[in-house]
Scaffold this motif. Structure first.
Motif, mmCIF file in Angstrom:
data_model
loop_
_atom_site.group_PDB
_atom_site.id
_atom_site.type_symbol
_atom_site.label_atom_id
_atom_site.label_comp_id
_atom_site.label_asym_id
_atom_site.label_seq_id
_atom_site.Cartn_x
_atom_site.Cartn_y
_atom_site.Cartn_z
ATOM 1 N N HIS A 1 52.682 -35.071 1.515
ATOM 2 C CA HIS A 1 54.051 -34.720 1.129
ATOM 3 C C HIS A 1 54.202 -33.215 1.281
ATOM 4 O O HIS A 1 53.335 -32.468 0.827
ATOM 5 C CB HIS A 1 54.319 -35.086 -0.336
ATOM 6 C CG HIS A 1 54.366 -36.561 -0.589
ATOM 7 N ND1 HIS A 1 53.277 -37.396 -0.382
ATOM 8 C CD2 HIS A 1 55.360 -37.361 -1.043
ATOM 9 C CE1 HIS A 1 53.619 -38.632 -0.701
ATOM 10 N NE2 HIS A 1 54.876 -38.643 -1.097
ATOM 11 N N VAL A 2 55.299 -32.794 1.897
ATOM 12 C CA VAL A 2 55.504 -31.367 2.099
ATOM 13 C C VAL A 2 56.949 -31.020 1.773
ATOM 14 O O VAL A 2 57.829 -31.895 1.814
ATOM 15 C CB VAL A 2 55.166 -30.980 3.569
ATOM 16 C CG1 VAL A 2 56.266 -31.431 4.513
ATOM 17 C CG2 VAL A 2 54.920 -29.487 3.728
ATOM 18 N N MET A 3 57.191 -29.774 1.429
ATOM 19 C CA MET A 3 58.590 -29.327 1.319
ATOM 20 C C MET A 3 58.651 -27.833 1.615
ATOM 21 O O MET A 3 57.638 -27.127 1.571
ATOM 22 C CB MET A 3 59.185 -29.636 -0.055
ATOM 23 C CG MET A 3 58.602 -28.887 -1.210
ATOM 24 S SD MET A 3 59.396 -29.464 -2.742
ATOM 25 C CE MET A 3 58.586 -28.434 -3.959
ATOM 26 N N ALA A 4 59.854 -27.382 1.930
ATOM 27 C CA ALA A 4 60.049 -25.969 2.241
ATOM 28 C C ALA A 4 61.055 -25.377 1.267
ATOM 29 O O ALA A 4 62.007 -26.041 0.852
ATOM 30 C CB ALA A 4 60.568 -25.811 3.667
ATOM 31 N N ALA A 5 60.815 -24.104 0.925
ATOM 32 C CA ALA A 5 61.719 -23.387 0.019
ATOM 33 C C ALA A 5 62.752 -22.608 0.823
ATOM 34 O O ALA A 5 62.585 -22.389 2.027
ATOM 35 C CB ALA A 5 60.907 -22.434 -0.856
ATOM 36 N N MET A 6 63.809 -22.179 0.149
ATOM 37 C CA MET A 6 64.840 -21.305 0.722
ATOM 38 C C MET A 6 65.585 -21.920 1.908
ATOM 39 O O MET A 6 66.128 -21.205 2.751
ATOM 40 C CB MET A 6 64.244 -19.960 1.170
ATOM 41 C CG MET A 6 63.925 -19.033 0.044
ATOM 42 S SD MET A 6 65.369 -18.539 -0.926
ATOM 43 C CE MET A 6 66.156 -17.363 0.140
#
Ligand code: PEP
Ligand code: MG
Length: 694
Positions: free
Chosen positions: A509-514
């Protein structure tokens, strides 16, 4: 044994201030000293060296008390205390002790009441001098370990040798303090002290101190000046995390100087509350357990190391109490201070009614925490069975064990930028892979570990990456925006995540900020696929898919939620940044602390629109900002339709208990009323109506 009976004439009886004068005086004698309330006996005799014990005796104006002393200096003790009590313990009859409120920002939970202790942040030698001038009995000293006196003595060794050996002693002391935290199962916090141990023997710092000493400065002053120069460079970078490191370097310089001067560490003589502009983190770890009841600072921030260490040791802290130093007298005055690290309340010289309120609040909170801990083995749900997934925020794989013990159903936010901190070069792909794999294996195939791509920039600068200086880092090249100038940095992370998941046999599972545009979301998918292709081409085990999320923390992303939701598997709302950007209030600026409340209806209305956007595409919404860890916030968020809450492991009990006390319908009603409100205080009061009930 000797004793004396006296009638108390103080207007408010033995309230906090005169009681503090009494315990300070009693602490100056070796005998055991006790106090009985003869008028209304209340259980066993009070220990006259303990503030809480004396306060609990409930001595009011007109009551008769018996003071007794038992030991080698009992006669002197009774003579001195008779005189002191007869003089009204320093109070004129009209003084009723109206408290002065100096509210601050909560930084470590808990309520503490005790005499003021003003530690000298520059070192013990100065403290002893001040204490003598004030005639205070309030300062003691802990002898430095490791033969520090030998290092301090200006004997045959030259300045260079003395500086280097004092630095080595400082490093070993800091390592020993770190070991103490490790024993308390606080290895994350111990790293702060380990990093300071490295700073103590940092070649650049030492060479500069030696150079200054060769120029004629005495070795202690040279060590301090060298640390000060480095600290200024860090502080000049104008970002909160690095400013905190500046305090760490100064602390190390003061320690080395202290060792060179042969001085000990200043500690309070009786259990006290430290009052200062700022405080060195190692001081908190070094004061013997039980002597530091709490900390209140006129500066600082909840993310400063002193707050993090105090939290881990269970010491309440309030920071950013503006005007504190002017309004709290020196410790020689014997004034008591009361702090609530959960609300930020600070009362100088609290009256009996405030003390009674705080003591009963403390009892009620202890009961609340006990009940919350009892629910730990159960899944989080409302009383009528509406399930909410509770996840943990972690900074390293070492945090996994604490999260699992706290009942986390996975990780909702792995802040991977911490893997890049406190080092001189970026972690390699293999190092990152090992860290991600350890976290994934700790949670296994059924509990997700959401890895956030490094959120570097803003308040998290990494000097060795050589990223350009920016006038407004929070509005600059941060997180997913790094993909343009530093694409390889994110690709390396993504390859490491694919490989780790392949070896751990889990779905990554991955996510990106901003994320702020549709193009950002597409870019994340593009990078993900490019990284996968590289891993497959190398013939390494690689899963088929990576569950991919977007952090919603920028207003434009919230506005675009319906469209972004079609490009993602989940949303995770970062309420810390969302609040900063919606209210235009720098999250690291203590003077804007009052604006940094994520319960503000403007933030909540934004969250409601994000949930609606996600619902339209059928994807789940998590919240991983600090609001999720606040029981009041958790209730409002679930009422708004948030499915998952991710918070520090220590907050999970409180959220679970708050949810167990309410129904889903009550939460929907709460959310509707919160959305209709126009300020955060109203929302907090609405939520308190539900949390206060349980
Ligand atoms: C947030 O902004 O709410 C968040 C969780 O991210 P961070 O605090 O690391 O910026
Ligand atoms: Mg954020």
């Amino acid at each position: 044994m000797k004793s004396v009976e006296i009638q108390i004439r103080n207007e408010s009886g033995l309230h906090a201030r005169p009681a503090a004068v009494l315990i300070r005086a009693a602490a100056g004698f070796r005998s055991r000293i006790g106090l009985d309330n003869v008028t209304t006996p209340a259980g066993p005799a009070a220990d006259a060296k303990s503030l809480v014990s004396v306060l609990a005796a409930g001595v009011e104006k007109g009551h008769r008390v018996r003071i007794w002393a038992d030991g080698e200096d009992e006669a002197e003790a009774i003579d001195a205390l008779r005189e002191l009590l007869g003089d009204g313990l320093g109070e004129r009859p009209a003084e009723t002790g109206a408290p002065i409120a100096v509210p601050g920002v909560p930084a470590a939970p808990g309520i503490a009441v005790g005499p003021i202790w003003r530690p000298d942040v520059d070192g013990a030698a100065g403290v002893v001098g001040v204490a003598e001038a004030d005639g205070a009995a309030g300062v003691g000293e802990v002898a430095e370990a490791d033969g520090a006196a030998g290092v301090g003595a200006p004997g045959a060794a030259g300045p260079e040798a003395r500086i280097r050996s004092a630095a080595a002693v400082a490093a070993s002391q800091l390592d020993a303090l770190a070991a103490r935290l490790c024993e308390l199962d606080r290895s994350g916090e111990a790293e702060i002290l380990e990093a300071q141990a490295l700073m103590a023997v940092d070649p650049a710092l030492l060479d500069e101190a030696v150079r200054l000493a060769a120029g004629g400065l005495d070795p202690a002053a040279a060590s301090r000046a060298s640390a000060e120069a480095s600290a200024r460079t860090l502080a000049g970078l104008d970002d909160e995390l690095l400013a905190a490191r500046a305090a760490d370097v100064r602390d190390v310089g003061a320690r080395v100087a202290r060792i060179l001067a042969g001085a000990g560490v200043a500690v309070p003589a009786v259990p006290s509350i430290a009052v200062a502009a700022d405080l060195a983190p190692s001081l908190v770890a070094e004061v013997p357990p039980g002597l530091l009841l709490g900390v209140v600072l006129s500066g600082g921030s909840p993310t400063a190391h002193v707050a993090i260490l105090a939290r881990s040791l269970g010491i309440p802290v309030v920071v950013a109490a503006a005007g504190l130093l002017d309004r709290a007298p020196g410790e020689a005055a014997g004034t008591v201070i009361a702090i609530d690290g959960e609300t930020g309340e600070v009362l100088v010289d609290p009256g009996p009614a405030d003390l009674r309120r705080l003591v009963s609040l403390r009892t009620a909170r202890a009961e609340r925490d006990r009940r919350a801990a009892a629910l730990r083995g159960r899944p989080a749900a409302t009383r009528d069975g509406h399930r909410v997934t509770l996840l943990a925020n972690i900074r390293s794989p070492e945090d996994a064990a604490r999260a699992i013990a706290a009942g986390a159903e996975g990780v909702g936010l792995f802040r991977t930028e911490y893997l890049f901190m406190r080092r001189h070069s970026a972690p390699t792909e293999a190092e990152q892979m090992a860290a991600y794999r350890r976290a994934m294996e700790a949670f296994g195939p059924d509990r997700p570990v959401v890895i956030r791509l490094a959120d570097i920039g803003g308040d998290k600068q990494i000097p060795y990456l050589g990223l350009p200086d920016e006038p407004n880092p929070f509005l600059g090249v941060r997180a997913i925006r790094l993909a343009h100038g530093s694409r390889e940095l994110l690709l390396t992370q993504l390859r490491a995540i694919w490989r780790a998941a392949g070896l751990a046999r889990v779905t990554p599972h991955v996510m990106a900020a901003m994320v702020s545009t549709i193009a950002d979301a597409r870019l994340l998918v593009e990078l993900r696929e490019e990284a996968r292709a590289a891993v497959v081409a190398a013939g390494d085990p690689c899963p088929d898919r990576m569950v991919t999320g977007l952090m919603i923390e920028v207003p434009s992303a919230a506005i675009l939620a319906p469209e972004l939701a079609r490009l993602a598997d989940f949303f995770s709302i970062g309420t810390n940044d969302l609040t900063q950007y919606v209210l235009a209030a720098d999250r690291g600026n203590p003077s804007l602390a009052r604006l940094q409340d994520a319960l503000h209806p403007a933030v909540l209305r934004t969250i409601a629109s994000v949930v609606a956007g996600a619902d339209g595409a059928g994807i789940p919404v998590a919240v991983c900002g600090e609001l999720a860890g606040d029981p009041a916030g958790a209730l409002v968020l679930v009422g708004l339709g948030v499915n998952e809450l991710s918070a520090d492991a220590a907050s999970l009990d409180g959220i679970r208990a708050a949810l167990a006390g309410v129904t889903a319908a009550e939460l929907h009603e709460l959310a509707a009323r919160a959305l209709a409100a126009t300020d955060a205080e109203t929302v907090r009061a609405l939520a308190a109506g539900l949390t206060g009930r349980g």
